[in-house]
Design a protein around this motif. Structure first.
Motif, short mmCIF file in Angstrom:
data_model
loop_
_atom_site.label_atom_id
_atom_site.label_comp_id
_atom_site.label_asym_id
_atom_site.label_seq_id
_atom_site.Cartn_x
_atom_site.Cartn_y
_atom_site.Cartn_z
N ASN A 56 0.84 -1.11 0.09
CA ASN A 56 -0.25 0.17 0.19
C ASN A 56 1.11 1.49 0.04
O ASN A 56 0.17 2.45 -0.75
CB ASN A 56 -0.90 -0.30 1.08
CG ASN A 56 -2.05 -0.52 1.23
OD1 ASN A 56 -2.94 -0.08 0.10
ND2 ASN A 56 -2.10 -2.04 1.54
N LEU A 57 1.98 1.02 0.69
CA LEU A 57 2.84 2.66 0.92
C LEU A 57 3.51 2.67 -0.40
O LEU A 57 3.11 3.32 -1.31
CB LEU A 57 4.24 2.19 2.17
CG LEU A 57 3.90 2.38 3.55
CD1 LEU A 57 4.61 1.96 3.96
CD2 LEU A 57 3.43 4.03 3.41
N CYS A 58 3.73 1.67 -1.35
CA CYS A 58 4.50 1.77 -2.80
C CYS A 58 2.98 2.59 -3.66
O CYS A 58 3.61 3.17 -4.25
CB CYS A 58 4.78 0.85 -3.15
SG CYS A 58 6.54 -0.29 -2.71
N ARG A 59 2.12 1.88 -3.62
CA ARG A 59 1.29 2.10 -4.45
C ARG A 59 0.64 4.13 -4.39
O ARG A 59 0.61 4.08 -4.81
CB ARG A 59 -0.07 1.87 -4.07
CG ARG A 59 -0.26 -0.22 -4.88
CD ARG A 59 -1.32 0.16 -4.88
NE ARG A 59 -2.43 -0.78 -3.81
CZ ARG A 59 -1.57 -2.03 -3.17
NH1 ARG A 59 -1.15 -2.59 -4.23
NH2 ARG A 59 -2.62 -2.06 -1.36
N LEU A 60 1.07 3.95 -2.81
CA LEU A 60 0.50 5.35 -2.81
C LEU A 60 1.88 6.73 -2.89
O LEU A 60 1.27 7.28 -3.56
CB LEU A 60 0.55 5.79 -0.56
CG LEU A 60 0.32 7.37 -0.68
CD1 LEU A 60 -1.02 6.73 0.08
CD2 LEU A 60 1.06 7.59 0.69
N ILE A 61 2.77 6.21 -2.87
CA ILE A 61 3.80 6.96 -3.82
C ILE A 61 4.12 7.05 -5.15
O ILE A 61 4.24 7.92 -5.86
CB ILE A 61 5.57 5.66 -3.25
CG1 ILE A 61 5.69 6.22 -1.55
CG2 ILE A 61 6.98 6.72 -3.80
CD1 ILE A 61 6.65 4.99 -1.10
N ASP A 62 3.41 5.82 -5.92
CA ASP A 62 3.50 5.89 -6.94
C ASP A 62 2.71 6.98 -7.40
O ASP A 62 2.37 7.09 -8.53
CB ASP A 62 2.93 4.87 -7.86
CG ASP A 62 4.40 3.94 -7.60
OD1 ASP A 62 5.47 3.74 -7.47
OD2 ASP A 62 4.42 2.33 -7.65
N GLU A 63 1.01 7.26 -7.06
CA GLU A 63 0.26 7.99 -7.21
C GLU A 63 1.09 9.56 -7.26
O GLU A 63 0.73 10.52 -7.94
CB GLU A 63 -0.90 8.12 -5.94
CG GLU A 63 -1.60 6.80 -6.50
CD GLU A 63 -2.56 6.39 -4.60
OE1 GLU A 63 -3.45 5.34 -5.26
OE2 GLU A 63 -2.98 7.37 -4.08
N GLY A 64 1.82 9.68 -6.11
CA GLY A 64 2.82 11.38 -6.40
C GLY A 64 1.90 11.86 -5.95
O GLY A 64 1.26 11.93 -5.08
N PHE A 65 2.31 13.62 -6.01
CA PHE A 65 1.19 14.69 -4.77
C PHE A 65 1.93 13.86 -3.74
O PHE A 65 0.92 14.43 -2.60
CB PHE A 65 -0.17 14.76 -5.09
CG PHE A 65 0.17 15.36 -6.64
CD1 PHE A 65 -0.12 16.22 -7.14
CD2 PHE A 65 -0.47 13.86 -7.78
CE1 PHE A 65 -0.72 16.79 -8.30
CE2 PHE A 65 -0.37 14.80 -8.80
CZ PHE A 65 -0.15 15.91 -9.33
N ILE A 66 3.69 13.99 -3.35
CA ILE A 66 3.24 13.57 -1.37
C ILE A 66 4.64 14.39 -1.69
O ILE A 66 5.96 14.36 -2.76
CB ILE A 66 3.94 11.99 -1.28
CG1 ILE A 66 2.75 12.13 -1.71
CG2 ILE A 66 4.59 11.72 0.22
CD1 ILE A 66 2.69 9.57 -1.18
N ASP A 67 5.83 14.69 -0.50
CA ASP A 67 6.43 15.32 -0.37
C ASP A 67 7.28 15.07 0.63
O ASP A 67 9.04 14.41 0.12
CB ASP A 67 6.17 16.84 0.68
CG ASP A 67 5.82 17.69 -0.59
OD1 ASP A 67 6.21 18.16 -1.50
OD2 ASP A 67 5.19 18.55 0.04
#
Length: 257
Positions: A134-145
């Motif tokens: 789930n963390l990897c999917r969230l990172i791939d979605e982008g719009f995170i600092d």
């Protein structure tokens, strides 16, 4: 060595409360009392209706000696996560900072009190694999600092046997690949696990990968601002870290310790 930045705090707590001077003033006053010069509000995206960018910009003029940012913590809530991502995309230019986090495995809010029985329903190793996916999917979605409380899944002290990096190394490598930051979060010291997020093993690998760190107390009350920072300072010494980062308009600014 002293920490003067706190980039994870929730003025709304865990309910929708529109931003007002009365809501925000105690946070600024607490920061001044505790020597926190750089800070950022990062309420959960499910409470984004409470954010008022115009009011925030007007309010922060009352505190010219403080460097105050406005941000959001977006997560994978099955009800609000997708619309939260859309909102972040639309408001990216209005935000200084976005934390990314995982609080759900499918529809299970694993970090909430009263939901601990979920850890007993299947192998802990499987839970950790699902969490990191789930963390990897969230990172791939982008719009995170920056990634918040990376190993939050340990909150109730359920941990797999063996090396924790077997689960989190792919996440760290993706953080590095996307040129993101990793948060050192003091809230775990106040939870059953009694340990900061993430663990030392993960942090030492992040140092090796030259991943920058943001720092957050994850305060849900103004009284919790910078809580646990003395322990974080000792950890930073152990890691050999001499600077952390703060953000303005999504740009990283190094802050020497």
């Amino acid at each position: 060595m002293k920490l003067i930045a706190d980039f994870h705090m929730h003025p709304q707590g865990h309910k929708l409360q529109p931003y007002t001077h009365a809501l925000l003033d105690p946070w600024a006053e607490s920061c001044m009392q505790k020597g926190i010069v750089y800070f950022c509000f990062t309420d959960h995206d499910r409470y984004r209706e409470g954010l008022n960018f115009s009011l925030f910009r007007e309010w922060k003029q009352k505190y010219p000696n403080l460097n105050i940012g406005i941000g959001i913590e977006r997560d994978n809530d099955p009800l609000t996560g997708r619309s939260g991502l859309v909102w972040v995309r639309e408001n990216w230019e209005n935000l200084d900072f976005v934390l990314g986090s995982v609080h759900f495995i499918e529809d299970w809010p694993f970090d909430r009190a009263g939901y601990e029985e979920g850890f007993l329903k299947r192998p802990i190793e499987e839970i950790y694999r699902d969490y990191t996916a789930n963390l990897c999917r969230l990172i791939d979605e982008g719009f995170i600092d920056s990634l918040a409380h990376l190993d939050l899944v340990k909150i109730f002290n359920y941990k797999p046997k063996g090396k924790i990096l077997d689960y989190f190394l792919p996440v760290l490598e993706k953080i590095k690949e996307k040129d993101l930051c990793l948060e050192i979060n003091a809230a775990g010291l106040r939870k059953p696990v009694k340990e900061q997020y993430p663990s030392e093993e993960i942090l030492f690998k992040a140092v090796e990968l030259k991943i920058p760190f943001s720092i957050g107390s994850d305060a849900h009350s103004w009284a919790e601002v910078s809580k646990g920072f003395p322990q974080v300072v000792e950890l930073l010494r152990k890691l050999g870290v001499k600077e952390v980062v703060v953000f303005k308009n999504h740009s990283r600014l190094p802050l020497a310790l």
